[in-house]
Design a protein around this motif. Sequence first.
Motif, PDB file in Angstrom:
ATOM      1  N   THR A  18       0.830  -1.202   0.000  1.00 41.46           N
ATOM      2  CA  THR A  18       0.000   0.000   0.000  1.00 41.46           C
ATOM      3  C   THR A  18       0.864   1.251   0.000  1.00 41.46           C
ATOM      4  N   ALA A  19       1.992   1.212   0.693  1.00 40.53           N
ATOM      5  CA  ALA A  19       2.906   2.358   0.696  1.00 40.53           C
ATOM      6  C   ALA A  19       3.482   2.575  -0.709  1.00 40.53           C
ATOM      7  N   GLN A  20       3.832   1.452  -1.372  1.00 41.05           N
ATOM      8  CA  GLN A  20       4.364   1.541  -2.733  1.00 41.05           C
ATOM      9  C   GLN A  20       3.302   2.093  -3.688  1.00 41.05           C
ATOM     10  N   GLN A  21       2.066   1.632  -3.530  1.00 44.22           N
ATOM     11  CA  GLN A  21       0.988   2.136  -4.381  1.00 44.22           C
ATOM     12  C   GLN A  21       0.761   3.630  -4.151  1.00 44.22           C
ATOM     13  N   ALA A  22       0.813   4.060  -2.911  1.00 50.82           N
ATOM     14  CA  ALA A  22       0.640   5.480  -2.596  1.00 50.82           C
ATOM     15  C   ALA A  22       1.780   6.299  -3.211  1.00 50.82           C
ATOM     16  N   ASP A  24       3.560   5.418  -5.809  1.00 50.58           N
ATOM     17  CA  ASP A  24       3.360   5.392  -7.260  1.00 50.58           C
ATOM     18  C   ASP A  24       2.296   6.410  -7.685  1.00 50.58           C
ATOM     19  N   LYS A  25       1.237   6.495  -6.901  1.00 47.08           N
ATOM     20  CA  LYS A  25       0.188   7.467  -7.216  1.00 47.08           C
ATOM     21  C   LYS A  25       0.718   8.889  -7.092  1.00 47.08           C
ATOM     22  N   ALA A  26       1.486   9.156  -6.072  1.00 45.90           N
ATOM     23  CA  ALA A  26       2.052  10.498  -5.882  1.00 45.90           C
ATOM     24  C   ALA A  26       2.999  10.832  -7.031  1.00 45.90           C
ATOM     25  N   TYR A  27       3.818   9.861  -7.431  1.00 44.90           N
ATOM     26  CA  TYR A  27       4.739  10.070  -8.548  1.00 44.90           C
ATOM     27  C   TYR A  27       3.968  10.310  -9.847  1.00 44.90           C
ATOM     28  N   ALA A  28       2.895   9.544 -10.056  1.00 39.22           N
ATOM     29  CA  ALA A  28       2.082   9.710 -11.262  1.00 39.22           C
ATOM     30  C   ALA A  28       1.438  11.103 -11.266  1.00 39.22           C
ATOM     31  N   ARG A  29       0.945  11.552 -10.100  1.00 42.49           N
ATOM     32  CA  ARG A  29       0.366  12.894 -10.024  1.00 42.49           C
ATOM     33  C   ARG A  29       1.412  13.964 -10.335  1.00 42.49           C
ATOM     34  N   LYS A  30       2.630  13.750  -9.817  1.00 44.45           N
ATOM     35  CA  LYS A  30       3.710  14.694 -10.058  1.00 44.45           C
ATOM     36  C   LYS A  30       4.054  14.750 -11.550  1.00 44.45           C
ATOM     37  N   ILE A  31       4.134  13.611 -12.182  1.00 51.38           N
ATOM     38  CA  ILE A  31       4.426  13.537 -13.617  1.00 51.38           C
ATOM     39  C   ILE A  31       3.295  14.191 -14.413  1.00 51.38           C
ATOM     40  N   HIS A  32       2.049  13.884 -14.070  1.00 58.88           N
ATOM     41  CA  HIS A  32       0.903  14.473 -14.768  1.00 58.88           C
ATOM     42  C   HIS A  32       0.887  15.994 -14.599  1.00 58.88           C
ATOM     43  N   LYS A  33       1.236  16.451 -13.401  1.00 52.70           N
ATOM     44  CA  LYS A  33       1.269  17.887 -13.153  1.00 52.70           C
ATOM     45  C   LYS A  33       2.348  18.546 -14.011  1.00 52.70           C
ATOM     46  N   ARG A  34       3.524  17.925 -14.099  1.00 52.94           N
ATOM     47  CA  ARG A  34       4.606  18.455 -14.945  1.00 52.94           C
ATOM     48  C   ARG A  34       4.177  18.500 -16.412  1.00 52.94           C
ATOM     49  N   ARG A  35       3.581  17.426 -16.876  1.00 51.90           N
ATOM     50  CA  ARG A  35       3.124  17.373 -18.263  1.00 51.90           C
ATOM     51  C   ARG A  35       2.067  18.447 -18.529  1.00 51.90           C
ATOM     52  N   PHE A  36       1.141  18.588 -17.590  1.00 51.03           N
ATOM     53  CA  PHE A  36       0.089  19.592 -17.734  1.00 51.03           C
ATOM     54  C   PHE A  36       0.690  21.002 -17.800  1.00 51.03           C
ATOM     55  N   LEU A  37       1.624  21.288 -16.904  1.00 53.94           N
ATOM     56  CA  LEU A  37       2.258  22.603 -16.903  1.00 53.94           C
ATOM     57  C   LEU A  37       3.076  22.827 -18.176  1.00 53.94           C
TER      58      LEU A  37
END
Length: 120
Positions: A18-22, A24-37
């Motif tokens: 669950t920690a790894q999934q969390a 991974d989700k945080a990293y995915a959000r960070k990547i999506h935010k960078r791409r969006f910006l």
Amino acid sequence: MKGRNVYSLDTPYAQQKTAQQAADKAYARKIHKRRFLAMIGIIGVFVLVFGVQIWKNQRQLGRVNAQIQQTQTQLTKQKSKQKQLNSHIKELNDPEYLQQLIRSKYNYAKKGETIYNFAN
């Protein structure tokens, strides 16, 4: 919950998962935010470049329209002047008008005529 076996999630493997999934989700959000910006930045640059081009074209169009207006005014003046000159040419082709013009402008006289000039 009938018929299901529920296992406890307190095991170290489950907590790690669950920690790894969390993470991974945080990293995915960070990547999506960078791409969006980055996409917003690229779109902003395009809007800025095209906006400047449109602004320059609008200024140039205004200058061209002003030149057209000025040229139209000159054309109208030249056409009226041409009409006056054409009417003057027609008058010069009339022998009586031509004779009157020569007599008044150049003080020309026929044989036997005397010209008197009076001071005004």
